[in-house]
Motif scaffolding. Structure first.
Motif, PDB file in Angstrom:
ATOM      1  N   SER A  47      -7.177   3.066   2.771  1.00 47.50           N
ATOM      2  CA  SER A  47      -6.283   4.052   2.164  1.00 47.50           C
ATOM      3  C   SER A  47      -5.422   3.399   1.080  1.00 47.50           C
ATOM      4  O   SER A  47      -4.205   3.263   1.229  1.00 47.50           O
ATOM      5  CB  SER A  47      -5.387   4.687   3.241  1.00 47.50           C
ATOM      6  OG  SER A  47      -4.486   5.607   2.684  1.00 47.50           O
ATOM      7  N   PRO A  48      -6.046   2.981  -0.021  1.00 50.13           N
ATOM      8  CA  PRO A  48      -5.248   2.416  -1.109  1.00 50.13           C
ATOM      9  C   PRO A  48      -4.403   3.514  -1.757  1.00 50.13           C
ATOM     10  O   PRO A  48      -4.655   4.703  -1.566  1.00 50.13           O
ATOM     11  CB  PRO A  48      -6.308   1.877  -2.078  1.00 50.13           C
ATOM     12  CG  PRO A  48      -7.498   2.738  -1.828  1.00 50.13           C
ATOM     13  CD  PRO A  48      -7.479   3.052  -0.364  1.00 50.13           C
ATOM     14  N   GLY A  49      -3.401   3.117  -2.526  1.00 49.44           N
ATOM     15  CA  GLY A  49      -2.544   4.095  -3.176  1.00 49.44           C
ATOM     16  C   GLY A  49      -1.127   3.570  -3.305  1.00 49.44           C
ATOM     17  O   GLY A  49      -0.849   2.392  -3.017  1.00 49.44           O
ATOM     18  N   THR A  50      -0.223   4.428  -3.696  1.00 51.22           N
ATOM     19  CA  THR A  50       1.166   4.035  -3.925  1.00 51.22           C
ATOM     20  C   THR A  50       2.024   4.288  -2.696  1.00 51.22           C
ATOM     21  O   THR A  50       2.016   5.386  -2.126  1.00 51.22           O
ATOM     22  CB  THR A  50       1.755   4.800  -5.120  1.00 51.22           C
ATOM     23  OG1 THR A  50       0.979   4.521  -6.287  1.00 51.22           O
ATOM     24  CG2 THR A  50       3.197   4.381  -5.374  1.00 51.22           C
ATOM     25  N   ILE A  51       2.761   3.273  -2.282  1.00 50.14           N
ATOM     26  CA  ILE A  51       3.699   3.410  -1.168  1.00 50.14           C
ATOM     27  C   ILE A  51       4.975   4.050  -1.715  1.00 50.14           C
ATOM     28  O   ILE A  51       5.663   3.464  -2.550  1.00 50.14           O
ATOM     29  CB  ILE A  51       4.008   2.046  -0.534  1.00 50.14           C
ATOM     30  CG1 ILE A  51       2.742   1.450   0.095  1.00 50.14           C
ATOM     31  CG2 ILE A  51       5.111   2.176   0.516  1.00 50.14           C
ATOM     32  CD1 ILE A  51       2.928   0.069   0.668  1.00 50.14           C
TER      33      ILE A  51
END
Length: 447
Positions: free
Chosen positions: A349-353
């Motif tokens: 689940s890559p992406g922006t925190i």
């Protein structure tokens, strides 16, 4: 002591090593790919060098670029962390040829322990108990049937150059053996460029116990106790604890002393982990990792000793800072690996925190290189942090872990935090009653 250390890794382990260097007053250089330009360790290092585009083979595995970065910055040592080039004998040899210290064992010891067959032979010679099985690589199906018949079914076929569960197949009967053998060889060849496999007795309900060892390279060796890493998914560790709830004091001392003596006799230098399957009171060697482990913080928690400091000290020629009798074990510690993955399907689940809040309080440690607003790249391992909790005993540790998990907030991506919140309330986990197959079965039931 070294003047400047180049950290050839990324993420939480790069930050972990950087912190140790700063405490020791050593200048730091980090290398990074273009995908990691905004990473925390890059921001905090004294110097940083971009060594390539996102793919690992063009950056973190690019030995030429890393050596060039050492020469440009004047780094006199390299800490490889774990993964990437940490167990690459060629890398250690090349650094030595350039008069740069590899903070780890010699290339020869990496080679010996990196070959599973040679590692088993070496372990046996050093007095480490091993799993019954073939003395070397299996040449054909006929030999495989003979070995399997001698040690008894079920058996497991393993890639000699393997790791991470690839090239491993179980055969419960002779009828299963042919397909298992061919599948394991095919997977091994594709994954490692070497289709050599060997056969071992397959244990039905073992635990995964590993012993943290250190050698000074001059005939001294110590152990820092054991860790229980039995909670695994597809042979990948998920939850680790020290000490193991399965061992008593006599067993702990016995296997620790065997490993410390073996490391001393081998003339090994630096950190290593000797891994075993444990069943019915017996230990069976499976492999040795010639590097720092992801789960090293639980050992630091119960011993109070900084293992990265110790690595740097040994590599610089300072020897071990402690004798075996100086190492005391206090309380209990558990580590949960927090991955950027769906907690049920384990899909990355890559992406922006969007929001990142870590727990605190007595006995709580979080090793992580991420922060609110950080964008997790899709190119690397999904580990984003480790929650390590220490208590006076296992009951207190579990109570503290439950509280810390409730405080941990990561928004914007999926993580494995919900899985750990489930596990910490499970009666089997609370009682320490689990083996290496427990988690797979738990997930299959969808509990």
């Amino acid at each position: 002591m070294f003047q400047k250390i180049l950290i050839a890794n990324r993420g939480e382990i790069a930050l972990r090593v950087l912190r140790a260097c700063k405490e020791l007053g050593i200048q730091t250089v980090v290398v990074h790919s273009t995908a990691d330009s905004d990473a925390m360790h890059v921001r905090l290092a004294d110097e940083s060098v971009c060594i390539g585009p996102p793919p690992s083979r063009e950056s973190y595995l690019n030995i030429h670029q890393i050596v060039a970065a050492c020469e440009i910055t004047g780094a006199d040592a390299v800490h490889p962390g774990y993964g990437f080039l940490s167990e690459n004998a060629k890398f250690a040899d090349i650094l030595a040829a350039h008069n740069i210290t590899f903070i780890g064992p010699s290339g020869d010891h990496i080679r010996i322990m990196g070959d599973k067959i040679e590692a088993k032979r070496t372990a046996k010679r050093l007095g480490i108990p091993v799993v019954p099985g073939s003395d070397g690589a299996i040449s054909d199906e006929k030999e495989a049937k003979r070995v399997a018949a001698d040690i008894g079914y079920p058996v497991i076929i393993k890639a000699s150059a393997g790791g991470g569960g690839r090239g491993m197949k179980v055969a419960h009967t002779e009828a299963d053996l042919e397909v298992a053998l061919q599948t394991a060889k095919s997977e091994a060849g594709a994954a490692f460029g070497d289709d050599a496999v060997y056969i071992e007795k397959y244990l039905e309900r073992p635990r995964h116990i590993e012993v943290q060892v250190f050698g000074d390279g001059a005939g001294r060796g110590v152990h820092f106790g054991e860790r229980d890493c039995s909670l695994q998914r597809r042979h990948q560790k998920v939850w680790e604890e020290a000490n193991s709830p399965a061992l008593n004091a006599e067993e702990r001392s016995r296997i620790g002393n065997i490993c410390a003596k073996a490391i001393a006799d081998l003339g090994y230098s630096g950190a290593g982990t000797i891994e075993f399957l444990y069943e019915n009171g017996e230990f069976y060697f499976i492999e040795m990792n010639t590097r720092l482990q992801v789960e090293h913080p639980v050992t630091e928690a119960i011993t109070g000793i900084d293992l990265v400091h110790e690595q740097i000290r040994v590599a610089s020629g300072g020897g071990l800072s402690v004798r075996q009798e100086d190492i005391k074990f206090t309380g209990h510690a558990i580590e949960c690996r927090i991955n950027a993955e769906d907690p049920r399907t384990f899909t990355p689940s890559p992406g922006t925190i969007t929001h990142f809040h870590t727990p605190g309080g007595l006995g709580v440690r979080v090793d992580s290189g991420v922060y609110s607003g950080y964008k997790i790249p899709p190119y690397y391992d999904s580990l984003i942090g480790k929650l390590i909790v220490h208590g006076r005993n296992r009951v207190e540790c579990m109570m503290r872990l439950r509280r810390a998990l409730d405080e941990f907030v990561v928004d914007g991506i999926k993580t494995t935090l919900p899985l750990f919140r489930d596990l910490v309330g499970n009666p089997d986990i609370a009682n320490g009653d689990y083996d290496i197959h427990w988690l797979e079965k738990y997930l299959a039931k969808g509990e």
